[in-house]
Design a protein around this motif. Structure first.
Motif, PDB file in Angstrom:
ATOM      1  N   HIS A 179       0.922  -1.336   0.169  1.00  0.00           N
ATOM      2  CA  HIS A 179       0.218  -0.030   0.041  1.00  0.00           C
ATOM      3  C   HIS A 179       0.881   1.457  -0.008  1.00  0.00           C
ATOM      4  CE1 HIS A 179      -3.642  -2.058   0.339  1.00  0.00           C
ATOM      5  NE2 HIS A 179      -3.563  -2.786   1.537  1.00  0.00           N
ATOM      6  N   LEU A 180       1.805   1.197   0.898  1.00  0.00           N
ATOM      7  CA  LEU A 180       2.787   2.350   0.712  1.00  0.00           C
ATOM      8  C   LEU A 180       3.540   2.610  -0.494  1.00  0.00           C
ATOM      9  CD1 LEU A 180       4.613   2.041   4.368  1.00  0.00           C
ATOM     10  CD2 LEU A 180       2.789   4.123   3.530  1.00  0.00           C
ATOM     11  N   VAL A 181       4.002   1.589  -1.016  1.00  0.00           N
ATOM     12  CA  VAL A 181       4.515   1.707  -2.467  1.00  0.00           C
ATOM     13  C   VAL A 181       3.513   2.324  -3.475  1.00  0.00           C
ATOM     14  CG1 VAL A 181       5.543   0.632  -4.436  1.00  0.00           C
ATOM     15  CG2 VAL A 181       6.287  -0.015  -2.301  1.00  0.00           C
ATOM     16  N   ILE A 182       2.642   1.592  -3.514  1.00  0.00           N
ATOM     17  CA  ILE A 182       1.436   2.075  -4.462  1.00  0.00           C
ATOM     18  C   ILE A 182       1.109   3.690  -3.988  1.00  0.00           C
ATOM     19  CG2 ILE A 182      -1.081   1.964  -5.109  1.00  0.00           C
ATOM     20  CD1 ILE A 182      -0.339  -1.087  -4.764  1.00  0.00           C
ATOM     21  N   SER A 183       0.863   4.130  -2.656  1.00  0.00           N
ATOM     22  CA  SER A 183       0.730   5.538  -2.501  1.00  0.00           C
ATOM     23  C   SER A 183       1.936   6.257  -3.008  1.00  0.00           C
ATOM     24  CB  SER A 183       0.694   5.647  -0.932  1.00  0.00           C
ATOM     25  OG  SER A 183      -0.661   4.739  -0.389  1.00  0.00           O
ATOM     26  N   LYS A 189      -6.654  21.044  -6.316  1.00  0.00           N
ATOM     27  CA  LYS A 189      -6.915  20.720  -4.609  1.00  0.00           C
ATOM     28  C   LYS A 189      -8.065  19.861  -4.478  1.00  0.00           C
ATOM     29  CE  LYS A 189      -5.294  25.400  -3.140  1.00  0.00           C
ATOM     30  NZ  LYS A 189      -5.641  26.476  -2.513  1.00  0.00           N
ATOM     31  N   LEU A 190      -9.005  19.629  -5.132  1.00  0.00           N
ATOM     32  CA  LEU A 190     -10.005  19.058  -4.976  1.00  0.00           C
ATOM     33  C   LEU A 190      -9.861  17.464  -5.228  1.00  0.00           C
ATOM     34  CD1 LEU A 190     -13.198  18.613  -4.121  1.00  0.00           C
ATOM     35  CD2 LEU A 190     -13.735  18.896  -6.565  1.00  0.00           C
ATOM     36  N   GLU A 191      -9.111  17.573  -6.068  1.00  0.00           N
ATOM     37  CA  GLU A 191      -8.474  15.924  -6.753  1.00  0.00           C
ATOM     38  C   GLU A 191      -7.699  15.563  -5.558  1.00  0.00           C
ATOM     39  OE1 GLU A 191      -8.622  16.266 -11.435  1.00  0.00           O
ATOM     40  OE2 GLU A 191      -7.009  17.037 -10.377  1.00  0.00           O
ATOM     41  N   TRP A 192      -6.649  16.338  -4.970  1.00  0.00           N
ATOM     42  CA  TRP A 192      -5.991  16.111  -3.974  1.00  0.00           C
ATOM     43  C   TRP A 192      -6.653  15.369  -2.639  1.00  0.00           C
ATOM     44  CZ3 TRP A 192      -1.329  14.101  -4.307  1.00  0.00           C
ATOM     45  CH2 TRP A 192      -0.273  14.549  -5.244  1.00  0.00           C
ATOM     46  N   LEU A 193      -7.693  16.462  -2.519  1.00  0.00           N
ATOM     47  CA  LEU A 193      -8.242  15.904  -1.177  1.00  0.00           C
ATOM     48  C   LEU A 193      -8.973  14.433  -1.576  1.00  0.00           C
ATOM     49  CD1 LEU A 193     -10.165  16.690   1.267  1.00  0.00           C
ATOM     50  CD2 LEU A 193     -12.001  17.375  -0.415  1.00  0.00           C
ATOM     51  N   PHE A 194      -9.503  14.025  -2.725  1.00  0.00           N
ATOM     52  CA  PHE A 194     -10.027  12.703  -2.750  1.00  0.00           C
ATOM     53  C   PHE A 194      -8.875  11.630  -2.619  1.00  0.00           C
ATOM     54  CE2 PHE A 194     -13.651  14.915  -4.514  1.00  0.00           C
ATOM     55  CZ  PHE A 194     -14.605  14.182  -3.686  1.00  0.00           C
ATOM     56  N   LEU A 245      -7.685  11.306   0.834  1.00  0.00           N
ATOM     57  CA  LEU A 245      -8.743  10.483   2.000  1.00  0.00           C
ATOM     58  C   LEU A 245      -8.701   8.979   1.464  1.00  0.00           C
ATOM     59  CD1 LEU A 245     -11.611  12.836   1.573  1.00  0.00           C
ATOM     60  CD2 LEU A 245     -10.543  12.102   3.629  1.00  0.00           C
ATOM     61  N   ALA A 246      -8.325   8.737   0.008  1.00  0.00           N
ATOM     62  CA  ALA A 246      -8.277   7.173  -0.387  1.00  0.00           C
ATOM     63  C   ALA A 246      -6.991   6.673   0.163  1.00  0.00           C
ATOM     64  CB  ALA A 246      -8.164   7.483  -2.009  1.00  0.00           C
ATOM     65  N   ILE A 247      -5.966   7.424   0.096  1.00  0.00           N
ATOM     66  CA  ILE A 247      -4.624   6.812   0.680  1.00  0.00           C
ATOM     67  C   ILE A 247      -4.531   6.590   2.367  1.00  0.00           C
ATOM     68  CG2 ILE A 247      -2.232   7.270   0.900  1.00  0.00           C
ATOM     69  CD1 ILE A 247      -2.169   8.599  -1.867  1.00  0.00           C
ATOM     70  N   GLY A 248      -5.063   7.738   3.100  1.00  0.00           N
ATOM     71  CA  GLY A 248      -5.155   7.891   4.462  1.00  0.00           C
ATOM     72  C   GLY A 248      -6.411   6.789   4.664  1.00  0.00           C
ATOM     73  N   GLY A 249      -7.383   6.518   4.080  1.00  0.00           N
ATOM     74  CA  GLY A 249      -8.181   5.650   4.422  1.00  0.00           C
ATOM     75  C   GLY A 249      -7.996   4.091   4.329  1.00  0.00           C
ATOM     76  N   MET A 250      -7.256   4.031   3.204  1.00  0.00           N
ATOM     77  CA  MET A 250      -6.413   2.841   3.036  1.00  0.00           C
ATOM     78  C   MET A 250      -5.428   2.418   3.970  1.00  0.00           C
ATOM     79  SD  MET A 250      -6.804   0.306   0.474  1.00  0.00           S
ATOM     80  CE  MET A 250      -7.252  -0.750   1.889  1.00  0.00           C
ATOM     81  N   LEU A 302     -12.805  -3.936   0.039  1.00  0.00           N
ATOM     82  CA  LEU A 302     -13.942  -3.016  -0.465  1.00  0.00           C
ATOM     83  C   LEU A 302     -13.286  -1.734  -0.613  1.00  0.00           C
ATOM     84  CD1 LEU A 302     -16.621  -2.634  -1.308  1.00  0.00           C
ATOM     85  CD2 LEU A 302     -17.250  -2.369   1.074  1.00  0.00           C
ATOM     86  N   TYR A 303     -12.376  -1.313   0.462  1.00  0.00           N
ATOM     87  CA  TYR A 303     -12.061   0.273   0.485  1.00  0.00           C
ATOM     88  C   TYR A 303     -10.739   0.223  -0.778  1.00  0.00           C
ATOM     89  CZ  TYR A 303     -11.200   4.914   1.970  1.00  0.00           C
ATOM     90  OH  TYR A 303     -10.940   6.175   2.241  1.00  0.00           O
ATOM     91  N   ALA A 304     -10.158  -0.742  -1.051  1.00  0.00           N
ATOM     92  CA  ALA A 304      -8.894  -0.682  -2.018  1.00  0.00           C
ATOM     93  C   ALA A 304      -9.668  -0.697  -3.394  1.00  0.00           C
ATOM     94  CB  ALA A 304      -8.166  -1.792  -1.969  1.00  0.00           C
TER      95      ALA A 304
END
Length: 127
Positions: free
Chosen positions: A36-40, A54-59, A62-67, A105-107
């Motif tokens: 997950h870290l390498v992909i992030s 900025k909006l794209e970075w937000l998503f 959130l996706a990376i942090g949540g994962m 599911l989150y991935a």
């Protein structure tokens, strides 16, 4: 500063230390977290290269942090189940499978978010 507030501050600092120890532990010991870290990192570099808004970075954040967070929770659940029993039990299996399913599911959702953000930008570069 009173000794009571000093003790609270010390406990707060210690709790941050425990949290960082947990993060370091999961990074060092868990293969999936390393993946997950390498992909992030790849996603972050691609985001910089493609100049995300900025909006794209937000998503993406959130996706990376949540994962990463969900992977840590999954690891914690697996370890607690292993601590409680070393024998097969259907409820122990269910707990591990459900936690792993939540990560999957989150991935999948994170990949969909990534595709929605990156695919149009990549296609634009190719045309």
């Amino acid at each position: 500063m009173s000794s009571g507030s000093s003790a609270k501050k010390h406990r707060l600092i210690k709790s941050f230390g425990f949290a960082f120890t947990g993060i370091r532990s999961v990074i060092m010991r868990e293969r999936n977290m390393k993946i997950h870290l390498v992909i992030s990192i790849i996603v972050i570099l691609a985001g910089i290269w493609l100049s995300l808004s900025k909006l794209e970075w937000l998503f993406i954040i959130l996706a990376i942090g949540g994962m990463l967070s969900l992977e840590m929770i999954n690891t914690a659940i697996e370890r607690v189940v292993d601590l409680v029993t070393n024998q097969y039990h259907p409820l122990a299996k269910d707990a591990k499978d459900i936690a792993a399913g939540a990560v999957l599911l989150y991935a999948i959702m994170s990949v969909i978010i990534g595709l929605m953000i990156f695919l149009p930008k990549i296609l634009e570069l190719l045309t």
